[in-house]
Design an enzyme around this catalytic site. Structure first.
Site, short mmCIF file in Angstrom:
data_model
loop_
_atom_site.label_atom_id
_atom_site.label_comp_id
_atom_site.label_asym_id
_atom_site.label_seq_id
_atom_site.Cartn_x
_atom_site.Cartn_y
_atom_site.Cartn_z
N LYS A 74 0.84 -1.21 0.00
CA LYS A 74 0.00 0.00 0.00
C LYS A 74 0.87 1.26 0.00
CE LYS A 74 -3.64 -2.55 2.32
NZ LYS A 74 -4.34 -2.88 3.57
N GLN A 89 -5.39 -1.63 9.73
CA GLN A 89 -4.99 -2.91 9.14
C GLN A 89 -5.50 -4.06 10.02
OE1 GLN A 89 -3.24 -3.12 6.16
NE2 GLN A 89 -3.59 -5.33 6.26
N ASP A 128 -11.53 2.35 3.49
CA ASP A 128 -11.71 0.89 3.40
C ASP A 128 -13.19 0.54 3.31
OD1 ASP A 128 -9.52 -0.73 3.13
OD2 ASP A 128 -9.15 -0.97 5.28
#
Ligand code: NDP
Length: 287
Positions: free
Chosen positions: A42, A86, A111
């Site tokens: 990322k 995460q 997200d």
């Protein structure tokens, strides 16, 4: 292709708004090897595109209250347009991951995992929410085949918050007729055989066999599984949830693992971050 377009968009932003750069924070608790690998991909993609990405890594001893307090301060930081936590959290403390993901401000939730964004997607308010990156990437891959989704029978295997459930919603609001399968579904091969478009996110190595797949189907494989393989460095190889060699014989289009959904998922995170920054800039200029 997507990354090139985003890079151009960021350059345009920098030109129009004096050096402005979209900001992304990746918040990690602990030190899992798989998470470290995904985060490095990322950060690399963000750097290529011109997004200012920061990795905040908290020790395993961090408590839920401490994580929530850091999320609040990032929510309030005006230079951050996207914040992702995460998962899974690698903590020695009991942390409710649902509470943590829901603490992210919905307008920074790139997200797409907060209840606010998931609720909007489930109602078809797609222009007004962030769509989770893996299903969004799957839709982009389907789009790239040139096959139209409207009126097709789509089958999704899996109903998780991160893959299956939002994939169902996306296909539905793109006007497919959708069947969603899970661990209690009976006769999975028959369900799969009805799919013009098949999206698999079950986490079961090579579970979907080629003979189940409808001739000419579009097959999108989200699975990331490791099988022992002594011929490979590290003693294992990565496979998807679909048995690629046999499914490839019948599908008109099939994504490989690795190399299909994974890189597109990262690209969609960048897309959401750039979109979030544009939303802020448009708000600023309309004042
Ligand atoms: P989860 O374990 O959260 O969900 C798996 C889903 O599959 C569940 O809904 C489960 O059903 C269903 N399922 C499990 N076994 C079967 C079975 N035998 N038949 C039918 N359905 C089954 O996994 P995720 O959704 O998080 O991830 C799915 C896969 O996608 C994993 O391999 C993961 O590594 C990968 N992934 C890839 C990403 C990428 O960037 N490429 C990103 C995220 C995930 P039930 O609900 O009944 O338990």
């Amino acid at each position: 292709m997507v990354r090139e377009r985003l890079k151009n968009e960021v350059q345009k932003m920098q030109g129009e708004f004096l050096g402005f750069r979209p900001g992304l924070v990746v918040l990690q608790v602990g030190d899992r090897d798989d998470s470290n690998l995904y985060i490095s991909m990322k950060l690399k993609a963000a750097a290529e595109i011109g997004i200012n990405a920061n990795h905040v890594r908290l020790p395993k001893s961090t408590t839920e209250d401490e994580v929530l307090s850091i999320i609040t301060s990032i929510n309030e930081n005006l230079s951050v347009h996207g914040l992702i936590v995460q998962l899974p959290l690698d903590s020695l403390q009991p942390i409710n991951s649902e509470r943590v993901t829901n603490a992210v401000a919905p307008h920074k939730d790139v997200d797409g995992l907060t209840s606010v964004n998931a609720g909007k997607l489930s109602r078809g308010d797609m222009g007004d929410c962030f769509i989770p990156c893996t299903p969004n990437g799957c839709m982009e891959l389907i789009r790239q085949t040139g096959v139209s989704v409207a009126g097709k029978h789509a089958v999704v295997i899996g109903r998780s918050k991160i893959v299956g459930a939002p994939m169902h919603d996306l296909l539905l609001w793109n006007h497919a007729t959708v069947t969603t399968c899970h661990s209690k579904t009976r006769d999975l091969p028959t369900q799969v055989g009805r799919a013009d478009i098949l999206v698999v996110g079950a986490g079961r190595a090579e579970m979907v066999r080629g003979e189940w797949v409808k001739e000419g189907a579009v097959v999108i494989d989200c699975g990331i599984n490791h099988l022992p393989d002594e011929t490979r460095a590290g003693g294992k190889r990565v496979v998807g949830d679909v048995h690629y060699p046999s499914a490839q014989q019948r599908a008109a289009f099939i994504t490989p693992v690795p190399g299909g959904v994974g890189p597109m998922t990262v690209a969609m995170l960048m897309e959401n971050t750039v979109q979030s920054a544009w939303r802020l800039l448009k708000k600023r200029t309309s004042r």
